[in-house]
Design an enzyme around this catalytic site. Structure first.
Site, PDB file in Angstrom:
ATOM      1  N   LYS A 162       0.841  -1.194   0.000  1.00  0.00           N
ATOM      2  CA  LYS A 162       0.000   0.000   0.000  1.00  0.00           C
ATOM      3  C   LYS A 162       0.878   1.246   0.000  1.00  0.00           C
ATOM      4  CE  LYS A 162      -4.242  -1.784   0.776  1.00  0.00           C
ATOM      5  NZ  LYS A 162      -5.405  -1.527  -0.103  1.00  0.00           N
ATOM      6  N   ASP A 190      -0.679  -1.109  -4.475  1.00  0.00           N
ATOM      7  CA  ASP A 190      -2.026  -0.559  -4.427  1.00  0.00           C
ATOM      8  C   ASP A 190      -1.916   0.902  -4.009  1.00  0.00           C
ATOM      9  OD1 ASP A 190      -4.661   0.018  -4.308  1.00  0.00           O
ATOM     10  OD2 ASP A 190      -5.213  -1.568  -2.896  1.00  0.00           O
ATOM     11  N   GLU A 218      -2.340  -1.099  -8.793  1.00  0.00           N
ATOM     12  CA  GLU A 218      -3.786  -1.050  -8.591  1.00  0.00           C
ATOM     13  C   GLU A 218      -4.262   0.365  -8.315  1.00  0.00           C
ATOM     14  OE1 GLU A 218      -4.945  -3.951  -5.717  1.00  0.00           O
ATOM     15  OE2 GLU A 218      -6.901  -3.055  -5.355  1.00  0.00           O
ATOM     16  N   ASP A 243      -9.623  -1.000  -9.314  1.00  0.00           N
ATOM     17  CA  ASP A 243     -10.316  -1.493  -8.123  1.00  0.00           C
ATOM     18  C   ASP A 243     -11.541  -0.604  -7.862  1.00  0.00           C
ATOM     19  OD1 ASP A 243     -11.119  -2.634  -5.782  1.00  0.00           O
ATOM     20  OD2 ASP A 243      -9.427  -1.971  -4.564  1.00  0.00           O
ATOM     21  N   LYS A 267     -14.554  -7.562  -6.226  1.00  0.00           N
ATOM     22  CA  LYS A 267     -14.834  -7.751  -4.797  1.00  0.00           C
ATOM     23  C   LYS A 267     -16.340  -7.877  -4.650  1.00  0.00           C
ATOM     24  CE  LYS A 267     -10.953  -4.977  -3.111  1.00  0.00           C
ATOM     25  NZ  LYS A 267     -10.547  -3.616  -2.706  1.00  0.00           N
TER      26      LYS A 267
HETATM   27 MG    MG Z   1      -7.424  -1.733  -3.711  1.00  0.00          MG
END
Ligand code: MG
Length: 370
Positions: A162, A190, A218, A243, A267
């Protein structure tokens, strides 16, 4: 098997280490659990987390939208009419994807129980074992490096890093992590919408020129910036994944038609459950685009549904990012999908395979009908 009532409970599991992204910081996995009761005594389990800055949903909004708008229409419906039930869930209210996902998960769990088969088999069959990556929270470089060392020692070989809160620092973070762990692991970034399109191209060109090989990047830009995604995808070699830009099947078609991204992160909390997640996997197959299956910071009930889907749709879903339950200090769910370091194991119990849930806290007025 008829739906007779819907109940709600809370489930809270402390995290091993606090979870930090460019958008938030949390120290618990806190799920709202939805229990669908039937006239045959079977209970279906679904769950969702509160994710106001991602989907706009909170536990309170999930609970009230189900009680007020969806539950009244579901009472009396037959589980064998799965598609009809999903249609009712999807059309009763706009948005509110976490509420829809929690309900659909419980309904698919009951569908498996009705036919006495694990969900992944009913969805077409697949492997009982999957391998997930692990999230490394954004922090100072030394902390991120020591976090990487810990998870690599635990057996993880795919890191989802991240970043996204400071461009120049982000580039330094990634260089250092690649230098330390790029040989023995695959690295995914991400950015959580933390950069703009030009910054992303700059950062990735810098990294590419230093021979940093990333598996994917991402959601570098804001969720509605499809033009930005296309601008980036046209200019860098690193695969770009959507995403927060990819909630609905329609958005996925738009992204892929415009060649805006290479990969779609599915997701169930964005699609509103399994029915539309399946649709997205089928759409990406038509474009020969890869998918990742991801989760929110959520426990093993909801993530079990995602794991069963990933197993059955393995040809489209080649990347697994289902580390939510493994970030908790323990798993209160017995009999469902097992999360053990990088290894995910699906049980052969019916539906999601859940036998019981410890430390479930019922919500007082959380039953419909009363
Ligand atoms: Mg994500």
């Amino acid at each position: 098997m008829k739906i007779t009532a819907i109940r709600f409970a809370k489930l809270k599991v402390p995290l091993v280490t606090p979870f930090k992204t460019a958008l938030r910081e949390v120290s618990y996995i806190e799920d709202l659990v939805v229990l669908i009761e039937t006239d045959k005594g079977e209970i279906g389990y679904g769950a969702a987390a509160s994710t106001p800055v991602i989907t706009g949903d909170t536990h309170q909004s999930i609970l009230s939208v189900i009680k007020q708008f969806i539950a009244p229409k579901l009472i009396g419906m037959e589980i064998e009419n799965l598609n009809q039930i999903c249609q009712v869930i999807q059309s009763s209210v706009v948005a509110n994807y976490s509420a829809k996902a929690a309900l659909e998960l419980a309904v698919y769990d009951l569908w498996g129980k009705l036919y006495q088969a694990p969900l992944y088999k009913l969805l077409g069959g697949g492997s009982q074992t999957l391998r997930t990556d692990i999230t490394i929270s954004v922090d100072n470089i030394d902390k991120m490096l020591s976090d990487c060392a810990v998870v690599v020692a635990q057996g993880f070989d795919i890191l989802k890093v991240k970043i996204g809160n400071d461009l120049q620092q982000d580039i330094e973070r990634v260089k250092a992590i690649y230098q330390g762990f790029g040989q023995q692991t695959q690295i995914r970034l991400d950015v959580n919408q933390g950069w703009n399109a030009k910054q992303t191209v700059f950062a990735l060109q810098q990294l590419e020129s230093h021979n940093v090989e990333l598996e994917l990047v991402e959601q570098p830009v804001k969720s509605d910036d499809f033009k930005g995604l296309k601008y980036i995808t046209e200019r860098v070699n690193t695969p770009i994944m959507a995403d927060e830009s990819a909630f609905s099947p329609k958005q996925v078609i738009q992204l892929l038609e415009q060649n805006a991204v290479d990969i779609i992160n599915i997701k169930v909390m964005k699609t509103g459950g399994l029915s539309r997640a399946i649709e997205i996997a089928n759409i990406t197959a038509q474009y020969q685009a890869d998918c990742m299956i991801g989760c929110m910071l959520e426990g093993s009930i909801a993530v079990a549904g995602a794991a069963h889907l990933a197993s059955a749709k393995a040809q489209q879903i080649s990347k697994i990012d289902l580390d939510g339950p493994a970030l908790g200090q323990y798993d209160p769910v017995q009999g469902g999908v097992e999360f053990n370091g990088p290894a995910i194991t699906l049980s052969d119990g019916p539906g999601l395979g859940i036998k019981s849930i410890d430390t479930l806290q019922p919500i007082n007025d959380g039953i419909w009908p009363l």
